[in-house]
Design an enzyme around this catalytic site. Structure first.
Site, PDB file in Angstrom:
ATOM      1  CB  SER A 154      -9.288   5.666   4.388  1.00  0.00           C
ATOM      2  OG  SER A 154      -8.051   6.232   4.007  1.00  0.00           O
ATOM      3  CE1 TYR A 194      -6.262   1.740   6.787  1.00  0.00           C
ATOM      4  CE2 TYR A 194      -5.737   3.052   4.840  1.00  0.00           C
ATOM      5  CZ  TYR A 194      -6.284   2.949   6.104  1.00  0.00           C
ATOM      6  OH  TYR A 194      -6.868   4.058   6.684  1.00  0.00           O
ATOM      7  CE  LYS A 221      -9.939   2.141   7.048  1.00  0.00           C
ATOM      8  NZ  LYS A 221     -10.882   2.252   8.194  1.00  0.00           N
TER       9      LYS A 221
END
Length: 272
Positions: free
Chosen positions: A164, A177, A181
């Site tokens: 991401s 998060y 990533k």
């Protein structure tokens, strides 16, 4: 279909079809995790549309996606839905067995499953860290391990991980998060180095602001949408089909000398 520069809504996603064609992929078999909805369901659909057979894995929704795709696409690849928990290595083994049982081979593995939690840094609960890393990091490792063990015995293959733009850009309330990533990006490099001698290519895709359920709240808030698009040089939302375009290329022979790459599909936002 309306073009992205439509004067009525110049910021909308361009979901027009991808024209690329890689005929060498017809008849090949791909495992896609997180395929019960969202981006994974798009991947399964579009791969099947191009003649690639798919094992769609997810905790829920995968059989329904498979049924829908097979009903819609009668002259292409076939999709098999299979329940799988990506945090359990046995779940990935089951996906591999499903591919071998149904199609007799597995050529590609797409580690797409992921979750997107948010919390203020000082308020991140232990269970959020655990679940985020189990799905977004461990799930990628377990899937790639299963794929690599099979591929090294069958002449090689291609693995694509979903990273991401969050892996290189910091946003408040997304520490778990973002860091997961970032780990996927580095894991992709590690895998590429270790698995290259087995003729296994490992790459990643790093989407930015893409039109999915996860970003719906932004699209429904004009102020939030303006803020989000101010960090996107192309000044529009991305479409899932545009992420698929990168995946389709990475699986193809046109990418046969590409490994360890992280391809951003973010409208240039990683540079701002």
């Amino acid at each position: 279909m309306t073009a992205p520069n439509d004067q009525a809504n110049p910021t909308r996603a361009d979901d027009s079809p991808i024209a690329a064609s890689y005929p060498e992929l017809v008849g090949k078999v791909a495992v896609v995790t997180g395929a019960g909805r969202g981006m994974g369901a798009v991947f399964a659909t579009e791969l099947a549309r191009r003649g690639i057979n798919v094992v769609a894995g997810d905790l829920t929704g995968a059989p329904e996606v498979a049924e829908q795709v097979n009903r819609q696409i009668t002259d292409g690849g076939r999709v098999v839905g299979h329940r799988a928990d990506v945090t359990d290595p046995a779940g990935h083994d089951g996906l591999l067995r499903a591919g071998l049982d149904e199609f007799g081979r597995v050529d590609f593995w797409v580690n797409n499953a992921g979750i997107f939690p948010q919390a203020e840094f000082t308020e991140i609960p232990p269970e959020q860290l655990t679940s985020t890393y189990q799905v977004n990091v461990n799930g990628v490792v377990y899937g790639a391990q299963t794929a690599a063990r099979h591929m090294r015995e069958h002449g090689g293959g291609a693995i694509v991980n979903m990273a991401s733009v969050a892996g290189v850009r910091v946003r408040a309330t997304r520490a778990a998060y973002n860091s997961s990533k970032a780990a996927v990006r580095h894991l992709t490099s590690c895998m590429a180095v270790e698995l290259g001698s087995d003729n296994i290519r490992v790459n990643a895709i790093a989407p930015g602001f893409v039109d999915t359920e996860m970003t719906r709240w932004v699209r429904e808030d004009p102020a939030a949408l303006d803020r989000a698009l101010s960090t996107v040089p192309l000044h529009r939302v991305g479409a899932p089909i545009e992420v698929f375009g990168a995946l389709y290329f990475l699986l193809s022979d046109s990418a046969r000398y590409i490994t360890g790459a992280v391809i951003p599909v973010d409208g240039g936002s990683q540079h701002i």
